[in-house]
Structures are given as structure tokens and as C-alpha cells.
Design a protein around this motif. Structure first.
Motif, PDB file in Angstrom:
ATOM      1  N   ARG A  48       0.836  -1.205   0.000  1.00  0.00           N
ATOM      2  CA  ARG A  48       0.000   0.000   0.000  1.00  0.00           C
ATOM      3  C   ARG A  48       0.870   1.254   0.000  1.00  0.00           C
ATOM      4  O   ARG A  48       0.614   2.200  -0.747  1.00  0.00           O
ATOM      5  CB  ARG A  48      -0.950   0.003   1.194  1.00  0.00           C
ATOM      6  N   VAL A  52       0.776   3.794  -3.209  1.00  0.00           N
ATOM      7  CA  VAL A  52       0.332   5.176  -3.026  1.00  0.00           C
ATOM      8  C   VAL A  52       1.456   6.138  -3.403  1.00  0.00           C
ATOM      9  O   VAL A  52       1.226   7.138  -4.088  1.00  0.00           O
ATOM     10  CB  VAL A  52      -0.169   5.411  -1.586  1.00  0.00           C
ATOM     11  N   LEU A  56       1.517   9.240  -6.104  1.00  0.00           N
ATOM     12  CA  LEU A  56       1.815  10.580  -5.605  1.00  0.00           C
ATOM     13  C   LEU A  56       3.109  11.128  -6.215  1.00  0.00           C
ATOM     14  O   LEU A  56       3.259  12.334  -6.358  1.00  0.00           O
ATOM     15  CB  LEU A  56       1.939  10.582  -4.080  1.00  0.00           C
ATOM     16  N   ALA A  59       6.250  12.656  -1.839  1.00  0.00           N
ATOM     17  CA  ALA A  59       5.341  13.084  -0.766  1.00  0.00           C
ATOM     18  C   ALA A  59       6.043  13.045   0.580  1.00  0.00           C
ATOM     19  O   ALA A  59       6.913  12.209   0.801  1.00  0.00           O
ATOM     20  CB  ALA A  59       4.117  12.171  -0.726  1.00  0.00           C
ATOM     21  N   THR A  63       1.582  12.861   4.418  1.00  0.00           N
ATOM     22  CA  THR A  63       0.684  12.746   3.269  1.00  0.00           C
ATOM     23  C   THR A  63       0.570  11.298   2.821  1.00  0.00           C
ATOM     24  O   THR A  63      -0.530  10.804   2.536  1.00  0.00           O
ATOM     25  CB  THR A  63       1.173  13.627   2.104  1.00  0.00           C
ATOM     26  N   LEU A  64       1.700  10.604   2.781  1.00  0.00           N
ATOM     27  CA  LEU A  64       1.697   9.193   2.404  1.00  0.00           C
ATOM     28  C   LEU A  64       0.838   8.394   3.375  1.00  0.00           C
ATOM     29  O   LEU A  64       0.012   7.577   2.957  1.00  0.00           O
ATOM     30  CB  LEU A  64       3.129   8.646   2.368  1.00  0.00           C
ATOM     31  N   LYS A  66      -1.626   9.446   5.307  1.00  0.00           N
ATOM     32  CA  LYS A  66      -3.037   9.819   5.164  1.00  0.00           C
ATOM     33  C   LYS A  66      -3.648   9.170   3.935  1.00  0.00           C
ATOM     34  O   LYS A  66      -4.733   8.591   3.990  1.00  0.00           O
ATOM     35  CB  LYS A  66      -3.165  11.341   5.094  1.00  0.00           C
ATOM     36  N   ARG A  67      -2.960   9.238   2.806  1.00  0.00           N
ATOM     37  CA  ARG A  67      -3.502   8.676   1.571  1.00  0.00           C
ATOM     38  C   ARG A  67      -3.554   7.154   1.602  1.00  0.00           C
ATOM     39  O   ARG A  67      -4.391   6.547   0.950  1.00  0.00           O
ATOM     40  CB  ARG A  67      -2.677   9.143   0.365  1.00  0.00           C
ATOM     41  N   ALA A  68      -2.645   6.524   2.381  1.00  0.00           N
ATOM     42  CA  ALA A  68      -2.652   5.057   2.501  1.00  0.00           C
ATOM     43  C   ALA A  68      -3.638   4.586   3.567  1.00  0.00           C
ATOM     44  O   ALA A  68      -3.937   3.401   3.659  1.00  0.00           O
ATOM     45  CB  ALA A  68      -1.253   4.549   2.820  1.00  0.00           C
ATOM     46  N   GLU A 173      -9.025  11.087  -6.675  1.00  0.00           N
ATOM     47  CA  GLU A 173      -8.550  12.297  -5.999  1.00  0.00           C
ATOM     48  C   GLU A 173      -9.150  12.442  -4.611  1.00  0.00           C
ATOM     49  O   GLU A 173      -8.827  13.374  -3.892  1.00  0.00           O
ATOM     50  CB  GLU A 173      -8.898  13.528  -6.840  1.00  0.00           C
ATOM     51  N   THR A 174     -10.020  11.548  -4.231  1.00  0.00           N
ATOM     52  CA  THR A 174     -10.670  11.628  -2.940  1.00  0.00           C
ATOM     53  C   THR A 174      -9.683  11.261  -1.855  1.00  0.00           C
ATOM     54  O   THR A 174      -9.005  10.245  -1.930  1.00  0.00           O
ATOM     55  CB  THR A 174     -11.871  10.658  -2.889  1.00  0.00           C
ATOM     56  N   GLU A 175      -9.602  12.104  -0.854  1.00  0.00           N
ATOM     57  CA  GLU A 175      -8.710  11.845   0.258  1.00  0.00           C
ATOM     58  C   GLU A 175      -9.545  11.625   1.501  1.00  0.00           C
ATOM     59  O   GLU A 175     -10.372  12.457   1.861  1.00  0.00           O
ATOM     60  CB  GLU A 175      -7.757  13.028   0.461  1.00  0.00           C
TER      61      GLU A 175
END
Length: 177
Positions: A48, A52, A56, A59, A63-64, A66-68, A173-175
Motif C-alpha cells: 500500500r 500510493v 503521488l 510526498a 501525506t503518504l 493519510k492517503r494510505a 482524488e478523494t482523500e
């Protein structure tokens, strides 16, 4: 009987969308684990993080994470292990010398490409009973569910419409907040 994901007052948990989504996510994770670990020698957290970071590009750790969808402390351990194996590289953040940016190393990019290829086949098998139109409709509906779920999460957190960011162009693009 019509199953709508909400159910009636006398129905049990099996009729709820959230229960069935969790079951499907768990099943997907088990399938991925049985494929990725033996074939590529990394675990699901590693995959993951790398996947991610692949989309990206570069990053910071927060940020990594959060997105993962994992805690920053867990992502820190994962990144350290992947860095030791030569899959991730760190570089000084040019905007803030106290922090670092993460990026995939060449070996990491190669591994991600190999796993993505295997993942496409895995997803092909998982979606084998749907037509192409049904697969597209499923993705469209998942995007709508994600947007509605984010609205509900913001409401539960007490964030009003004034803090709502513009809607994402796509589900990609949804976070998750």
C-alpha cells in the motif's frame, strides 16, 4: 426480497451496505495477501505504501500515511523498512529543510509495476461475473458513495458546509479525512 443496503427495522446486519462492504474489503485483502507476499516478498502495508507513493510521485510522510489510510507511526516503520531494502528513497524537502520527501527508488518502481500487473489479473478474477458496463457502473457508484460518506464524516466531525472542499474530479482524488 429487495436488498437495498439499508434494510428494514426487523432485518439484521447482513442487509447493511457497510457490513457487506467490510466483508468484501476483507476478502479482497485476504486474496491480495495470498498473492503478494509469496510472489513478491512484501506485505500488504509495504504494498500500500509503495503503490500510493507511486501515484503521488513525491510526498512527505504524513501525506503518504493519510492517503494510505494508516497511522503516521505505522507508516514511518513501513517506510524505514522499505528504505533499508532499497525500494524507497528520502530527500530533503526544499520548502522545509526539517522534513523529508519520499519517492520510490528504481527498484521500488519496478516492483510496483510488477505487482500492479498481478493486481490487474487479481481484479479481473474478482470482477469476472460483471460485464464491462457493470464494472464501469460499479466504479461510478463507488465514487458517489465515497463522496456521500465523506459528507457524512464531515458532519459527524462537526464540520459544516463552509469547510467542505470542492468535490474531487474522480474517486482517485478523494482523500479520506
Amino acid at each position: 426480497m429487495r436488498i437495498d443496503g439499508i434494510g428494514q427495522d426487523d432485518d439484521d446486519i447482513r442487509y447493511l451496505f457497510s457490513y457487506n462492504l467490510q466483508r468484501l474489503a476483507s476478502l479482497s485483502s485476504r486474496i491480495a495477501l495470498l498473492d503478494i507476499k509469496p510472489s513478491f516478498g512484501i506485505n500488504i502495508h509495504d504494498w500500500r505504501a509503495m503503490a500510493v507513493l507511486d501515484f503521488l510521485g513525491v510526498a512527505p510522510l504524513h501525506t503518504l500515511a493519510k492517503r494510505a489510510g494508516v497511522q503516521k507511526s505505522q507508516m514511518s516503520r513501513t517506510v524505514s523498512a522499505l528504505e533499508e531494502r532499497g525500494f524507497i528513497e528520502r530527500e530533503v524537502n526544499p520548502e522545509d529543510k526539517r522534513s523529508v520527501h519520499l519517492r520510490l527508488a528504481p527498484a521500488g518502481r519496478k516492483l510496483v509495476a510488477d505487482i500492479l500487473s498481478a493486481s490487474r489479473e487479481r481484479n479481473r478474477q474478482m470482477l469476472q461475473h460483471l460485464t464491462e458496463d457493470e464494472r464501469c457502473e460499479l466504479m461510478r457508484l463507488m465514487e458517489k458513495i465515497t463522496v456521500g460518506s465523506l459528507d457524512y464524516l464531515r458532519a459527524l466531525k462537526g464540520e459544516g458546509e463552509t469547510r467542505r472542499p470542492p468535490p474531487p474530479a474522480t474517486i482517485f482524488e478523494t482523500e479520506i479525512l
